[in-house]
Each structure stands twice: as C-alpha cells, then as structure tokens.
Scaffold this motif. Structure first.
Motif, PDB file in Angstrom:
ATOM      1  N   ASN A 297     -29.526 -29.316  61.729  1.00  0.00           N
ATOM      2  CA  ASN A 297     -29.463 -28.972  63.151  1.00  0.00           C
ATOM      3  C   ASN A 297     -30.310 -27.750  63.510  1.00  0.00           C
ATOM      4  O   ASN A 297     -30.250 -27.278  64.637  1.00  0.00           O
ATOM      5  N   ASN A 298     -31.087 -27.266  62.541  1.00  0.00           N
ATOM      6  CA  ASN A 298     -32.006 -26.141  62.782  1.00  0.00           C
ATOM      7  C   ASN A 298     -31.284 -24.915  63.328  1.00  0.00           C
ATOM      8  O   ASN A 298     -31.758 -24.270  64.280  1.00  0.00           O
ATOM      9  N   ARG A 299     -30.155 -24.603  62.738  1.00  0.00           N
ATOM     10  CA  ARG A 299     -29.393 -23.441  63.172  1.00  0.00           C
ATOM     11  C   ARG A 299     -29.105 -22.517  61.998  1.00  0.00           C
ATOM     12  O   ARG A 299     -28.933 -22.967  60.858  1.00  0.00           O
ATOM     13  N   VAL A 300     -29.062 -21.250  62.293  1.00  0.00           N
ATOM     14  CA  VAL A 300     -28.681 -20.242  61.311  1.00  0.00           C
ATOM     15  C   VAL A 300     -27.510 -19.473  61.888  1.00  0.00           C
ATOM     16  O   VAL A 300     -27.548 -19.051  63.048  1.00  0.00           O
ATOM     17  N   TYR A 301     -26.490 -19.303  61.081  1.00  0.00           N
ATOM     18  CA  TYR A 301     -25.263 -18.671  61.540  1.00  0.00           C
ATOM     19  C   TYR A 301     -25.061 -17.322  60.851  1.00  0.00           C
ATOM     20  O   TYR A 301     -25.530 -17.096  59.727  1.00  0.00           O
ATOM     21  N   LEU A 302     -24.339 -16.463  61.527  1.00  0.00           N
ATOM     22  CA  LEU A 302     -23.884 -15.217  60.919  1.00  0.00           C
ATOM     23  C   LEU A 302     -22.381 -15.131  61.142  1.00  0.00           C
ATOM     24  O   LEU A 302     -21.927 -14.945  62.273  1.00  0.00           O
ATOM     25  N   GLN A 303     -21.631 -15.329  60.081  1.00  0.00           N
ATOM     26  CA  GLN A 303     -20.185 -15.180  60.143  1.00  0.00           C
ATOM     27  C   GLN A 303     -19.838 -13.730  59.879  1.00  0.00           C
ATOM     28  O   GLN A 303     -20.167 -13.197  58.813  1.00  0.00           O
TER      29      GLN A 303
ATOM     30  N   LYS B 104     -22.276  -6.320  53.137  1.00  0.00           N
ATOM     31  CA  LYS B 104     -21.975  -7.141  51.961  1.00  0.00           C
ATOM     32  C   LYS B 104     -20.483  -7.318  51.794  1.00  0.00           C
ATOM     33  O   LYS B 104     -19.706  -6.368  51.907  1.00  0.00           O
ATOM     34  N   GLY B 105     -20.081  -8.542  51.554  1.00  0.00           N
ATOM     35  CA  GLY B 105     -18.674  -8.844  51.375  1.00  0.00           C
ATOM     36  C   GLY B 105     -17.924  -9.098  52.667  1.00  0.00           C
ATOM     37  O   GLY B 105     -16.778  -9.553  52.646  1.00  0.00           O
ATOM     38  N   ARG B 106     -18.559  -8.815  53.806  1.00  0.00           N
ATOM     39  CA  ARG B 106     -17.910  -9.033  55.101  1.00  0.00           C
ATOM     40  C   ARG B 106     -18.625 -10.077  55.945  1.00  0.00           C
ATOM     41  O   ARG B 106     -17.993 -10.845  56.664  1.00  0.00           O
ATOM     42  N   PHE B 107     -19.938 -10.097  55.880  1.00  0.00           N
ATOM     43  CA  PHE B 107     -20.739 -11.031  56.671  1.00  0.00           C
ATOM     44  C   PHE B 107     -21.321 -12.101  55.768  1.00  0.00           C
ATOM     45  O   PHE B 107     -21.585 -11.868  54.591  1.00  0.00           O
ATOM     46  N   ALA B 108     -21.572 -13.265  56.341  1.00  0.00           N
ATOM     47  CA  ALA B 108     -22.202 -14.347  55.591  1.00  0.00           C
ATOM     48  C   ALA B 108     -23.213 -15.054  56.476  1.00  0.00           C
ATOM     49  O   ALA B 108     -22.890 -15.451  57.597  1.00  0.00           O
TER      50      ALA B 108
ATOM     51  N   MET C  94     -29.962 -15.659  49.864  1.00  0.00           N
ATOM     52  CA  MET C  94     -29.610 -14.774  50.952  1.00  0.00           C
ATOM     53  C   MET C  94     -29.697 -13.324  50.501  1.00  0.00           C
ATOM     54  O   MET C  94     -29.418 -13.013  49.340  1.00  0.00           O
ATOM     55  N   ASN C  95     -30.060 -12.455  51.425  1.00  0.00           N
ATOM     56  CA  ASN C  95     -30.032 -11.010  51.191  1.00  0.00           C
ATOM     57  C   ASN C  95     -29.192 -10.371  52.274  1.00  0.00           C
ATOM     58  O   ASN C  95     -29.267 -10.789  53.444  1.00  0.00           O
ATOM     59  N   TYR C  96     -28.437  -9.370  51.894  1.00  0.00           N
ATOM     60  CA  TYR C  96     -27.564  -8.682  52.848  1.00  0.00           C
ATOM     61  C   TYR C  96     -27.795  -7.183  52.810  1.00  0.00           C
ATOM     62  O   TYR C  96     -28.057  -6.610  51.753  1.00  0.00           O
ATOM     63  N   ALA C  97     -27.647  -6.565  53.958  1.00  0.00           N
ATOM     64  CA  ALA C  97     -27.616  -5.109  53.999  1.00  0.00           C
ATOM     65  C   ALA C  97     -26.340  -4.643  53.301  1.00  0.00           C
ATOM     66  O   ALA C  97     -25.303  -5.301  53.376  1.00  0.00           O
ATOM     67  N   ASP C  98     -26.430  -3.505  52.640  1.00  0.00           N
ATOM     68  CA  ASP C  98     -25.258  -2.987  51.924  1.00  0.00           C
ATOM     69  C   ASP C  98     -24.058  -2.823  52.847  1.00  0.00           C
ATOM     70  O   ASP C  98     -22.911  -3.036  52.446  1.00  0.00           O
ATOM     71  N   ALA C  99     -24.328  -2.466  54.105  1.00  0.00           N
ATOM     72  CA  ALA C  99     -23.238  -2.183  55.043  1.00  0.00           C
ATOM     73  C   ALA C  99     -22.400  -3.405  55.383  1.00  0.00           C
ATOM     74  O   ALA C  99     -21.270  -3.267  55.872  1.00  0.00           O
TER      75      ALA C  99
ATOM     76  N   GLU D  14     -32.297  -2.763  62.416  1.00  0.00           N
ATOM     77  CA  GLU D  14     -32.073  -2.870  60.982  1.00  0.00           C
ATOM     78  C   GLU D  14     -31.694  -4.283  60.581  1.00  0.00           C
ATOM     79  O   GLU D  14     -31.142  -5.036  61.379  1.00  0.00           O
ATOM     80  N   VAL D  15     -31.994  -4.611  59.352  1.00  0.00           N
ATOM     81  CA  VAL D  15     -31.675  -5.931  58.842  1.00  0.00           C
ATOM     82  C   VAL D  15     -30.171  -6.035  58.605  1.00  0.00           C
ATOM     83  O   VAL D  15     -29.511  -5.064  58.227  1.00  0.00           O
ATOM     84  N   VAL D  16     -29.632  -7.221  58.871  1.00  0.00           N
ATOM     85  CA  VAL D  16     -28.246  -7.534  58.549  1.00  0.00           C
ATOM     86  C   VAL D  16     -28.216  -8.517  57.385  1.00  0.00           C
ATOM     87  O   VAL D  16     -27.567  -8.275  56.362  1.00  0.00           O
ATOM     88  N   ALA D  17     -28.917  -9.627  57.542  1.00  0.00           N
ATOM     89  CA  ALA D  17     -28.957 -10.646  56.491  1.00  0.00           C
ATOM     90  C   ALA D  17     -30.164 -11.555  56.715  1.00  0.00           C
ATOM     91  O   ALA D  17     -30.579 -11.768  57.856  1.00  0.00           O
TER      92      ALA D  17
END
Length: 125
Positions: free
Chosen positions: A75-81, A64-68, A57-62, A46-49
C-alpha cells in the motif's frame, strides 16, 4: 513525481500511544530510504527512525524501545508507532524519502530529498 503525505498526528497523553502514517507515491518503497523526522520549536530537525522497507530500521536513541517504524510495501505506506510517549516527543513530525544508493540508509535530514508537509504531535502531561 515523489510525494509524501503524513497523517495521524494529534494530541496524546504522556504514556499513551499514537500511530503516524506516511502515504507515499511516485516511488517503490524497497528502492528508497523512508524516514520519520521531527522538529520542535526552536530546535533543529532530527531523525526519529528510518527504514529501507527490506526489514532494516534505524532509530534515534531517544525513541529506541518506544517507537517502531514499519513499511507496507503493498500500500506504499510507512508507519510510525509511538508508544510510551513522553512530553519531549511533542513536535512536528515529517516523513521523508531518498533513493537508496548504499546498503545502509542515511539518517541525517540533509540527505533526504523529498519531504511531506508534516503532522503535529502534542503531548499532555
């Protein structure tokens, strides 16, 4: 050749935080959609973001508000906080990418052509 490599997974206590990194090569972030997906045992991927590295950006409802999700174009990097992690967030997390053909990025896993090998996130309660 497009390549993605995830890192940063591990064990985290419920309520804690974790930051995942996706190191990319072979493409320019702004020309692609890059996303984070997850798959728990016995469940579908399933998609997260997802981000287009242009500020959208798009976020899964589950999550939203917690992950970024964020992109470091230099630096060609993508992060998930991941903040306020819950037991149900435990899964294998994958980074994936696809050329951006439309204004909006897709969110379905089937639309993404390139995948990393994943990084495991476990959550202890």
């Amino acid at each position: 050749q497009v390549q993605l490599a995830e890192s940063g997974g591990g064990s985290v206590q419920a309520g804690g935080s974790l930051r995942l990194s996706c190191t990319t090569s072979g493409y320019t972030l702004r020309n692609y959609c890059t996303g984070w997906f997850r798959q728990a045992p016995g469940k579908e991927r399933e998609v997260v973001a997802v981000t287009d590295a242009l500020g959208n950006m798009n976020y899964a409802d589950a999550v939203k508000g917690r992950f970024a999700i964020s992109a470091d174009n230099d630096n060609n990097r993508v992060y998930l906080q991941m903040n306020s992690v819950k037991p149900e967030d435990a899964a294998m997390y994958y980074c994936a990418a696809v050329p951006r053909y439309l204004i909006l990025c897709p969110t379905g896993p089937h639309a993404f052509a390139y995948w990393g090998k994943g990084t495991q996130v476990t959550v202890s309660s």
